[in-house]
Design a protein around this motif. Structure first.
Motif, short mmCIF file in Angstrom:
data_model
loop_
_atom_site.label_atom_id
_atom_site.label_comp_id
_atom_site.label_asym_id
_atom_site.label_seq_id
_atom_site.Cartn_x
_atom_site.Cartn_y
_atom_site.Cartn_z
N LEU A 182 0.83 -1.39 -0.12
CA LEU A 182 0.08 0.01 -0.02
C LEU A 182 0.98 1.31 -0.11
CD1 LEU A 182 -3.07 -0.88 2.42
CD2 LEU A 182 -2.96 -1.02 -0.08
N PHE A 183 2.12 1.32 0.62
CA PHE A 183 2.81 2.50 0.92
C PHE A 183 4.24 1.96 0.55
CE2 PHE A 183 -1.01 2.74 3.76
CZ PHE A 183 -1.40 3.98 3.22
N PRO A 184 4.79 2.01 -0.65
CA PRO A 184 6.12 1.43 -0.78
C PRO A 184 7.05 2.19 -0.78
CG PRO A 184 4.63 1.82 -2.84
CD PRO A 184 3.81 1.90 -1.82
N GLY A 185 6.69 3.56 -0.39
CA GLY A 185 7.62 4.73 -0.12
C GLY A 185 8.01 4.79 1.25
N HIS A 186 7.32 4.17 1.94
CA HIS A 186 7.48 4.06 3.57
C HIS A 186 8.46 3.41 3.82
CE1 HIS A 186 6.82 3.64 7.87
NE2 HIS A 186 6.31 4.92 7.92
N PRO A 187 9.58 3.89 5.06
CA PRO A 187 10.97 3.27 5.42
C PRO A 187 10.65 1.87 6.05
CG PRO A 187 10.38 5.06 6.65
CD PRO A 187 9.40 5.05 5.57
N GLY A 188 9.30 1.48 6.65
CA GLY A 188 9.07 0.46 7.17
C GLY A 188 9.40 0.53 8.82
N HIS A 281 10.99 -4.03 17.22
CA HIS A 281 10.98 -2.95 15.83
C HIS A 281 9.68 -2.23 15.95
CE1 HIS A 281 13.72 -6.05 14.27
NE2 HIS A 281 14.43 -5.09 13.22
N HIS A 282 9.97 -1.01 15.52
CA HIS A 282 8.81 0.00 15.69
C HIS A 282 8.51 0.73 14.43
CE1 HIS A 282 10.32 3.78 17.16
NE2 HIS A 282 11.59 3.11 16.79
N LEU A 283 7.69 1.28 14.16
CA LEU A 283 7.24 2.26 13.06
C LEU A 283 7.77 3.69 13.70
CD1 LEU A 283 3.99 1.41 10.96
CD2 LEU A 283 6.50 0.84 10.66
N ALA A 284 8.97 4.25 13.39
CA ALA A 284 9.31 5.39 13.90
C ALA A 284 8.70 6.68 13.21
CB ALA A 284 10.87 5.67 13.74
N GLN A 285 8.52 6.49 11.87
CA GLN A 285 7.52 7.27 10.98
C GLN A 285 6.22 6.82 10.65
OE1 GLN A 285 9.42 8.71 7.33
NE2 GLN A 285 7.84 8.56 6.28
N PRO A 286 5.10 7.59 11.15
CA PRO A 286 3.94 7.19 10.98
C PRO A 286 3.53 7.26 9.64
CG PRO A 286 4.09 9.02 12.60
CD PRO A 286 5.28 8.88 12.04
N ALA A 343 -0.19 8.89 18.67
CA ALA A 343 0.36 9.49 19.82
C ALA A 343 0.68 8.57 21.03
CB ALA A 343 -0.86 10.36 20.53
N ILE A 344 0.02 7.39 21.32
CA ILE A 344 0.47 6.38 21.75
C ILE A 344 1.79 5.64 21.51
CG2 ILE A 344 -0.30 4.25 22.75
CD1 ILE A 344 -3.11 5.03 22.70
N ALA A 345 2.16 5.49 20.19
CA ALA A 345 3.27 5.13 20.08
C ALA A 345 4.36 5.99 20.36
CB ALA A 345 3.64 4.65 18.27
N ARG A 346 4.35 7.34 19.90
CA ARG A 346 5.40 8.20 20.61
C ARG A 346 5.54 8.04 22.02
NH1 ARG A 346 3.19 13.10 16.40
NH2 ARG A 346 4.51 12.23 14.71
N GLN A 347 4.44 8.05 22.72
CA GLN A 347 4.72 7.77 24.28
C GLN A 347 5.37 6.74 24.57
OE1 GLN A 347 0.98 8.78 26.37
NE2 GLN A 347 1.80 7.73 28.53
N ALA A 348 5.13 5.24 23.92
CA ALA A 348 5.77 4.44 24.20
C ALA A 348 7.35 4.35 23.90
CB ALA A 348 5.24 3.20 23.35
N VAL A 349 7.69 4.96 22.92
CA VAL A 349 9.14 5.50 22.66
C VAL A 349 9.67 6.36 23.78
CG1 VAL A 349 10.70 6.65 21.22
CG2 VAL A 349 8.75 5.25 20.07
N ARG A 350 9.03 7.35 24.23
CA ARG A 350 9.57 8.06 25.37
C ARG A 350 9.67 7.18 26.66
NH1 ARG A 350 5.79 11.90 23.19
NH2 ARG A 350 4.63 11.27 25.12
N VAL A 351 8.94 6.48 27.08
CA VAL A 351 9.01 5.33 28.22
C VAL A 351 10.32 4.46 27.82
CG1 VAL A 351 7.81 3.62 29.37
CG2 VAL A 351 6.50 5.60 28.67
#
Length: 405
Positions: A182-188, A281-286, A343-351
């Motif tokens: 769906l989004f081939p340009g996304h870094p994953g 692993h996580h999606l650093a870029q939404p 927003a929740i993913a960014r909070q998880a990164v901060r924690v």
């Protein structure tokens, strides 16, 4: 003339995919779930369900059943490797603040109960699916499926099939192939900087408070389950792709063997083959959206996050019931879910940056602050879950399910 139900193909038979299929079936869709694994044996020992996910399960009609099956995660808190309490948590305060408890149960139990909600023949295992066409308003989406041949046929033989659907749900995990289509340009997904170990073991007669222990670049958690087993997990900052030179239980002994009770007892009761290890692993870029055409993403495929808030699976279950609510209006699904999960993913990164801190000075400051804050009571720590655990699903009828009225 009888109207045929709309068709939905769900790619991925994990918690999010099964929940989505169950929610769509509940609303009259003809569902097919394609899972590439040969069975639904879940990867992962246990899952923590917060009040938000339990309310989503209420929509599916199994919320109270899961509450009854689950171990109620009682009072506990954060500790140092030597055993000193940094802070204490209160199950009563959490339930009062968020309208329900935090519970813990095996993933296998939840997966089995969700699968039981599906109609006969809806689940197909050993089926590898590829999104061939996301579809649009004028044509259905198309999925190409290859399935392992039945036992007794030629080795390596497979059967190929093309499925058309009014909706395709990509629930195929952090390294989602549907997301790439769906989004081939996304870094994953990218490496979060640490790896995790998980164990689910019998430990009869053990008595201890549920806890998570924070060291320098290392954490450990131990939680009792209702069935007498213990769920334990660990995390450490290590290079991506690293593995123990001998076995993962031996690696855990080297890293955590001298930590407080019950960590040594848990490790003594653990068999090497009972340890699961996975890099995080996580999606650093939404993503720009969670849908394209007639295809949509949910769970880790849409918003993989570090496990530091315990919300990965919870958000997947939320996604499932919201998707069923907006199944004929996918832009509304994106508008509902993308801001919240980002927003929740960014909070998880901060924690994660906080509890995986490795410097001696930073760790000392962190522990001192936690100890000082704990003196104000558990309410201050619970504020971090405001807006997360008190979420309520979009009931189409406006009626609350049993147990939440």
């Amino acid at each position: 003339m009888t109207t045929q139900p709309a068709r939905a193909v769900v790619i991925g038979g994990g918690i999010g995919g099964l929940a989505a299929a169950a929610a769509l079936h509940q609303r009259g869709w003809a569902v097919t779930v394609l899972e590439r694994a040969p069975s639904l044996e879940p990867v992962g020992a246990a899952i923590s369900l917060a009040p938000n996910a339990l309310r989503a399960l209420d929509v599916l009609g199994i919320g109270d059943e899961i509450r009854d099956l689950a171990a109620w995660q009682g009072d506990g808190g954060l500790r140092t490797p030597g055993g000193r309490w940094l802070s204490r948590s209160s199950a009563e305060a959490a339930a009062a603040r968020f309208g329900g408890p935090l519970v813990l149960l095996s993933r296998a139990t939840l997966v089995g109960r969700l699968a039981a909600l599906l109609p006969p023949g809806a689940l197909r295992t050993a089926a590898t699916a590829t999104l061939a066409d996301p579809g649009d308003r004028t044509r259905p989406a198309r999925v190409t499926m290859t399935a392992a041949a039945p036992a007794g046929t030629a080795r390596g033989a497979v059967g190929a099939e093309e499925l058309e659907a009014e909706l395709v749900v990509g629930a195929d995990g952090v390294h989602s192939r549907v997301r790439r289509a769906l989004f081939p340009g996304h870094p994953g997904a990218v490496y979060a900087g640490f790896t995790t170990w998980r164990m689910l073991i019998p430990l009869p007669g053990a008595e201890f408070a549920s806890h998570e222990t924070w060291g320098r670049g290392r954490i450990w958690g131990t939680h009792p389950l209702k069935d007498g087993r213990v769920y334990a997990y660990a995390a450490a900052t290590v290079p991506a792709g690293a593995h123990a030179p001998d076995d993962e239980r031996a690696e855990l002994l080297r890293r955590y063997g001298d930590w407080h009770h019950p960590v040594p007892a848990v490790l003594a009761a653990t068999r090497p083959e009972g340890v699961l290890r996975h890099d995080v692993h996580h999606l650093a870029q939404p993503l720009p959206a969670y849908h394209l055409g007639r295809s949509v993403l949910l769970g880790d495929a849409a918003h993989a996050m570090p496990p530091t808030l315990g919300q990965g699976g919870n958000q997947a279950v939320e996604d499932a019931v919201v998707l069923a609510h907006h199944a004929t209006d996918l832009p509304a699904y994106t508008a509902d879910r993308l801001p919240r999960t980002t927003a929740i993913a960014r909070q998880a990164v901060r924690v994660a940056r906080l509890n995986m801190a490795g410097g001696r000075a930073v760790t000392a400051v962190r522990n001192a602050v936690l100890t000082a804050l704990s003196a104000t009571g558990p309410a201050l720590f619970l504020r971090g879950f405001d807006g997360i655990a008190n979420w309520r699903p979009p009931y189409a009828s406006g009626r609350q399910p049993a147990g939440q009225r």
